[in-house]
Design a protein around this motif. Sequence first.
Motif, PDB file in Angstrom:
ATOM      1  N   GLY A   9      11.191  -3.629  -3.227  1.00  0.00           N
ATOM      2  CA  GLY A   9      11.663  -3.802  -4.592  1.00  0.00           C
ATOM      3  C   GLY A   9      12.166  -5.209  -4.830  1.00  0.00           C
ATOM      4  N   GLY A  10      12.501  -5.492  -6.086  1.00  0.00           N
ATOM      5  CA  GLY A  10      13.020  -6.817  -6.414  1.00  0.00           C
ATOM      6  C   GLY A  10      12.990  -7.084  -7.892  1.00  0.00           C
ATOM      7  N   LEU A  11      13.166  -8.359  -8.224  1.00  0.00           N
ATOM      8  CA  LEU A  11      13.172  -8.808  -9.621  1.00  0.00           C
ATOM      9  C   LEU A  11      11.871  -9.560  -9.891  1.00  0.00           C
ATOM     10  CD1 LEU A  11      14.605  -9.432 -12.339  1.00  0.00           C
ATOM     11  CD2 LEU A  11      15.604 -11.436 -11.211  1.00  0.00           C
ATOM     12  N   ARG A  19       4.798  -4.829  -4.636  1.00  0.00           N
ATOM     13  CA  ARG A  19       4.221  -3.812  -3.767  1.00  0.00           C
ATOM     14  C   ARG A  19       5.347  -3.135  -3.000  1.00  0.00           C
ATOM     15  NH1 ARG A  19       0.759  -4.003   1.754  1.00  0.00           N
ATOM     16  NH2 ARG A  19      -0.712  -2.301   1.339  1.00  0.00           N
ATOM     17  N   LEU A  20       5.466  -1.829  -3.218  1.00  0.00           N
ATOM     18  CA  LEU A  20       6.461  -1.033  -2.523  1.00  0.00           C
ATOM     19  C   LEU A  20       5.835  -0.382  -1.290  1.00  0.00           C
ATOM     20  CD1 LEU A  20       8.210   0.797  -5.499  1.00  0.00           C
ATOM     21  CD2 LEU A  20       8.666  -1.480  -4.567  1.00  0.00           C
ATOM     22  N   SER A  21       6.648  -0.232  -0.255  1.00  0.00           N
ATOM     23  CA  SER A  21       6.214   0.447   0.960  1.00  0.00           C
ATOM     24  C   SER A  21       7.217   1.526   1.316  1.00  0.00           C
ATOM     25  CB  SER A  21       6.113  -0.540   2.134  1.00  0.00           C
ATOM     26  OG  SER A  21       5.192  -1.563   1.880  1.00  0.00           O
ATOM     27  N   CYS A  22       6.733   2.560   1.969  1.00  0.00           N
ATOM     28  CA  CYS A  22       7.598   3.663   2.392  1.00  0.00           C
ATOM     29  C   CYS A  22       7.087   4.169   3.735  1.00  0.00           C
ATOM     30  CB  CYS A  22       7.581   4.776   1.354  1.00  0.00           C
ATOM     31  SG  CYS A  22       8.312   6.330   1.907  1.00  0.00           S
ATOM     32  N   VAL A  23       7.988   4.232   4.692  1.00  0.00           N
ATOM     33  CA  VAL A  23       7.635   4.704   6.022  1.00  0.00           C
ATOM     34  C   VAL A  23       8.438   5.949   6.356  1.00  0.00           C
ATOM     35  CG1 VAL A  23       7.533   4.159   8.472  1.00  0.00           C
ATOM     36  CG2 VAL A  23       7.145   2.361   6.791  1.00  0.00           C
ATOM     37  N   VAL A  77       3.180   4.977   2.954  1.00  0.00           N
ATOM     38  CA  VAL A  77       2.577   5.011   1.628  1.00  0.00           C
ATOM     39  C   VAL A  77       2.979   3.740   0.900  1.00  0.00           C
ATOM     40  CG1 VAL A  77       4.487   6.278   0.559  1.00  0.00           C
ATOM     41  CG2 VAL A  77       2.197   6.408  -0.429  1.00  0.00           C
ATOM     42  N   PHE A  78       2.049   3.246   0.087  1.00  0.00           N
ATOM     43  CA  PHE A  78       2.265   2.015  -0.666  1.00  0.00           C
ATOM     44  C   PHE A  78       2.126   2.283  -2.158  1.00  0.00           C
ATOM     45  CE2 PHE A  78       2.071  -0.450   3.171  1.00  0.00           C
ATOM     46  CZ  PHE A  78       1.119   0.185   3.963  1.00  0.00           C
TER      47      PHE A  78
END
Length: 115
Positions: A9-11, A19-23, A77-78
């Motif tokens: 995340g970010g501004l 691009r978000l990532s989740c592990v 997941v991205f």
Amino acid sequence: QVQVVESGGGLVQAGGSLRLSCVASGSIFSINDMGWFRQAPGKQRELVATITSGGQNYADSVKGRFTISRDSAKNTVFLQMNSLKPEDTAVYYCRVTIWTRNEYWGQGTQVTVSS
């Protein structure tokens, strides 16, 4: 126990990309589905996109702009987010549903889109 951790995340300015990532890690035998949800201030948490072995599902508000993908070997997941709008500003949460049908959530990552 299953742990779910989001990042990315970010501004960003309107029209930009993130691009978000989740592990997911821990006591996972297999994953049924993974997905992204978001919650804006004062609003309910809403579905953004989910992915299973059968395909992807998107909220109408993000179709054509966001793409969900998955690396099954890494339980990751991205969420590629393009053409971001100020109304996309929210905390984005990753949800993982494993073979027992139990759901696990991450702590969330803030996405802020400036106009």
